[in-house]
Design a protein around this motif. Structure first.
Motif, short mmCIF file in Angstrom:
data_model
loop_
_atom_site.label_atom_id
_atom_site.label_comp_id
_atom_site.label_asym_id
_atom_site.label_seq_id
_atom_site.Cartn_x
_atom_site.Cartn_y
_atom_site.Cartn_z
N GLY A 1 0.84 -1.20 0.00
CA GLY A 1 0.00 0.00 0.00
C GLY A 1 0.88 1.25 0.00
N VAL A 2 0.27 2.39 -0.33
CA VAL A 2 1.02 3.65 -0.27
C VAL A 2 1.42 3.93 1.18
N ASP A 3 0.66 3.41 2.12
CA ASP A 3 1.02 3.62 3.53
C ASP A 3 2.46 3.17 3.79
N GLU A 4 2.84 2.02 3.25
CA GLU A 4 4.22 1.58 3.48
C GLU A 4 5.21 2.49 2.75
N THR B 1 -5.23 17.00 5.41
CA THR B 1 -4.73 16.05 4.41
C THR B 1 -4.81 14.62 4.95
N TYR B 2 -4.21 13.71 4.21
CA TYR B 2 -4.27 12.29 4.57
C TYR B 2 -3.58 12.04 5.92
N THR B 3 -4.30 11.36 6.80
CA THR B 3 -3.88 11.19 8.20
C THR B 3 -2.52 10.51 8.38
N VAL C 1 4.60 13.55 -3.98
CA VAL C 1 3.28 13.82 -4.55
C VAL C 1 2.53 12.49 -4.54
N ASP C 2 1.52 12.43 -3.70
CA ASP C 2 0.77 11.19 -3.50
C ASP C 2 -0.44 11.22 -4.44
N GLU C 3 -0.33 10.42 -5.50
CA GLU C 3 -1.39 10.42 -6.53
C GLU C 3 -2.34 9.24 -6.34
N ALA C 4 -2.75 9.01 -5.09
CA ALA C 4 -3.66 7.89 -4.80
C ALA C 4 -4.95 8.00 -5.61
N TYR C 5 -5.39 9.24 -5.87
CA TYR C 5 -6.67 9.44 -6.58
C TYR C 5 -6.47 9.90 -8.01
N PHE C 6 -5.29 9.62 -8.55
CA PHE C 6 -4.92 10.08 -9.90
C PHE C 6 -6.00 9.78 -10.95
N ARG D 1 1.59 5.96 -6.01
CA ARG D 1 0.30 5.55 -6.60
C ARG D 1 -0.22 4.35 -5.81
N THR D 2 -1.52 4.21 -5.76
CA THR D 2 -2.10 3.05 -5.05
C THR D 2 -2.97 2.21 -5.97
N PHE D 3 -3.12 0.95 -5.61
CA PHE D 3 -4.08 0.08 -6.31
C PHE D 3 -5.33 -0.12 -5.44
N SER D 4 -5.42 0.65 -4.36
CA SER D 4 -6.56 0.50 -3.42
C SER D 4 -7.81 1.23 -3.88
N LYS D 5 -7.67 2.19 -4.75
CA LYS D 5 -8.82 3.05 -5.07
C LYS D 5 -9.45 2.60 -6.39
N ALA D 6 -9.07 3.21 -7.51
CA ALA D 6 -9.73 2.88 -8.78
C ALA D 6 -9.65 1.38 -9.10
N LEU E 1 -5.70 -6.15 -0.91
CA LEU E 1 -4.42 -6.80 -1.23
C LEU E 1 -3.22 -5.98 -0.77
N ARG E 2 -3.44 -4.69 -0.52
CA ARG E 2 -2.38 -3.77 -0.06
C ARG E 2 -1.26 -3.66 -1.10
N LEU E 3 -1.48 -2.83 -2.07
CA LEU E 3 -0.51 -2.65 -3.15
C LEU E 3 -0.32 -1.17 -3.46
C1 LIG Z 1 -4.04 10.43 -0.17
C2 LIG Z 1 -3.98 8.97 0.20
N1 LIG Z 1 -2.82 8.32 0.09
C3 LIG Z 1 -2.72 7.03 0.40
C4 LIG Z 1 -3.81 6.32 0.88
C5 LIG Z 1 -3.63 4.88 1.27
O1 LIG Z 1 -3.35 4.09 0.19
P1 LIG Z 1 -3.03 2.54 0.40
O2 LIG Z 1 -4.34 1.83 0.58
O3 LIG Z 1 -2.34 2.19 -0.88
O4 LIG Z 1 -2.15 2.41 1.60
C6 LIG Z 1 -5.03 6.94 1.01
C7 LIG Z 1 -6.18 6.19 1.52
O5 LIG Z 1 -7.20 6.66 1.88
C8 LIG Z 1 -5.11 8.31 0.68
O6 LIG Z 1 -6.26 8.97 0.83
#
Ligand SMILES: Cc1ncc(COP(=O)(O)O)c(C=O)c1O
Length: 365
Positions: free
Chosen positions: A88-91, A113-115, A187-192, A213-218, A224-226
């Protein structure tokens, strides 16, 4: 055992003791999930196929991420050494912070912003410097520039941002990177996918720019946490020293190539969300609720002082939304994820009932 011995638990670092607890409100989510900005429908059917082909024998082996990293890098138009897959982007955020932050460094965060930026920064010996957005929740570009100091080591920018849905322009991001050449600009493009604009092509060109970038959203693979972290090769070498070689598991690695290849599925889902977002914005306007313009798969909405009751009532009607009232500058605001058009039409019915029950609408009319 004597009493004194029972209390002799090892003491965590002072910074950890000072950290706030963070419990995302998971649990009993068997409802329309408009609370975590996940894909509300499903992942690609190609991913389900790939999962069904995994053998028990395959699970006995440690995961090998490099071949999949090469596929993802090619998909992003980057070279494999510029890209690391993460849990995940968290890591990605965690490892980036662990790699770069020392005592006395500053982490600059435009807020709200993101917690997890604050969570991971709090666990280091760096200082967090927050730059509060105005009432319009637009990206506080000028104030962020003014807050850059010699000690600024990381600037983390979610683009689009959560929970506001606001965006920074490419020009602004490049300017920030050039005004803080000694700092990492993430630059966190989680919602790109819901926005369509990226700076990933500048990775390796702008020497202090990292993109996540994350695979958690779109893509619909939150379980799976990617995630992906992309940055200059020279810096990614340091990142790889800190990153666990096995943090992306073999099920996730098996699912990633088919997820990426099924562009038709991704386009369909993103198209649904973007169309639903426009419809839902109109419904919020009719209900008379203040909302903030969003380029992501969620909208921040002002429901006022009854925000807790609002979230409780929608939940009772089968729709989960997220109370963001405790975020800086967000008192009375809830964040509502956008799903498919059909789901959002269902959500509008519940929204209107809740607005009427609490008498919270009418502010925009
Ligand atoms: C801006 C942003 N970055 C990262 C994440 C987390 O992504 P991931 O599920 O890949 O850890 C989120 C999840 O809500 C988010 O809002």
């Amino acid at each position: 055992m004597a009493k004194a011995e029972i209390s002799l638990f090892p003491t965590p670092r002072a910074r950890v003791q000072a950290m706030k607890e963070y419990h995302p409100p998971l649990g009993s989510r068997d409802a329309l999930r408009l609370d975590f900005n996940e894909n509300t429908h499903a992942c690609s059917p190609k991913v389900r196929e790939a999962l069904s082909l995994i053998t028990a024998g395959a699970l006995t082996r440690y995961p090998e991420r490099e071949p999949v990293e090469a596929i993802v890098a090619a998909h992003l138009g980057l070279a494999a050494p510029q890209v690391a897959l993460t849990n995940g982007v968290d890591e990605a955020i965690h490892v980036l912070f662990e790699t770069f932050l020392e005592a006395g460094d500053e982490v600059l965060l435009p807020v709200p912003t993101y917690t997890m930026y604050e969570v991971y920064a709090s666990a280091t010996d760096a200082t967090i410097v927050q730059v509060l957005a105005g009432d319009d929740l637009q990206f506080p570009f000028e104030r962020l520039l003014a807050a850059i100091t010699k000690r600024t080591k990381i600037i983390a920018i979610a683009n689009p941002n959560s929970p506001s849905g606001s965006v920074a322009t490419r020009q602004q991001l490049v300017e920030i990177a050039s005004r803080a050449p000694h700092a990492v600009v993430l630059v966190d493009e989680a919602y790109f996918h819901f926005h369509g604009e990226t700076v990933i092509d500048l990775v390796g060109v702008v020497s202090n720019l990292f993109v996540a970038r994350t695979f958690s959203k779109a893509y619909g693979l939150a379980g799976l946490r990617l995630g992906v972290l992309a940055g200059p090769v020279e810096s990614m070498r340091w990142i790889r020293r800190v990153l666990s070689p096995y943090s992306v598991n073999s099920l996730a690695l098996a699912c990633l190539p088919p997820a990426i290849q099924d562009a038709a599925y991704l386009d369909w889902y993103v198209g649904e969300v973007v169309a639903a977002r426009t419809e839902f914005e109109a419904a919020l306007d009719v209900a008379g609720l203040r909302r903030w313009p969003s380029q992501a798969n969620f909208i921040l909405v002002d429901v006022g002082s009854q925000h807790g009751e609002f979230v409780r009532l929608t939940r009772a009607s089968g729709v989960l939304v997220r109370d963001r009232s405790s975020d800086p500058g967000c008192d009375g605001r809830v964040r509502i994820t956008i799903g498919t058009r059909e789901q959002m039409r269902q959500a509008v019915v519940v929204l209107n009932e809740t607005v009427a029950a609490l008498n919270v609408g009418g502010k925009m009319q």
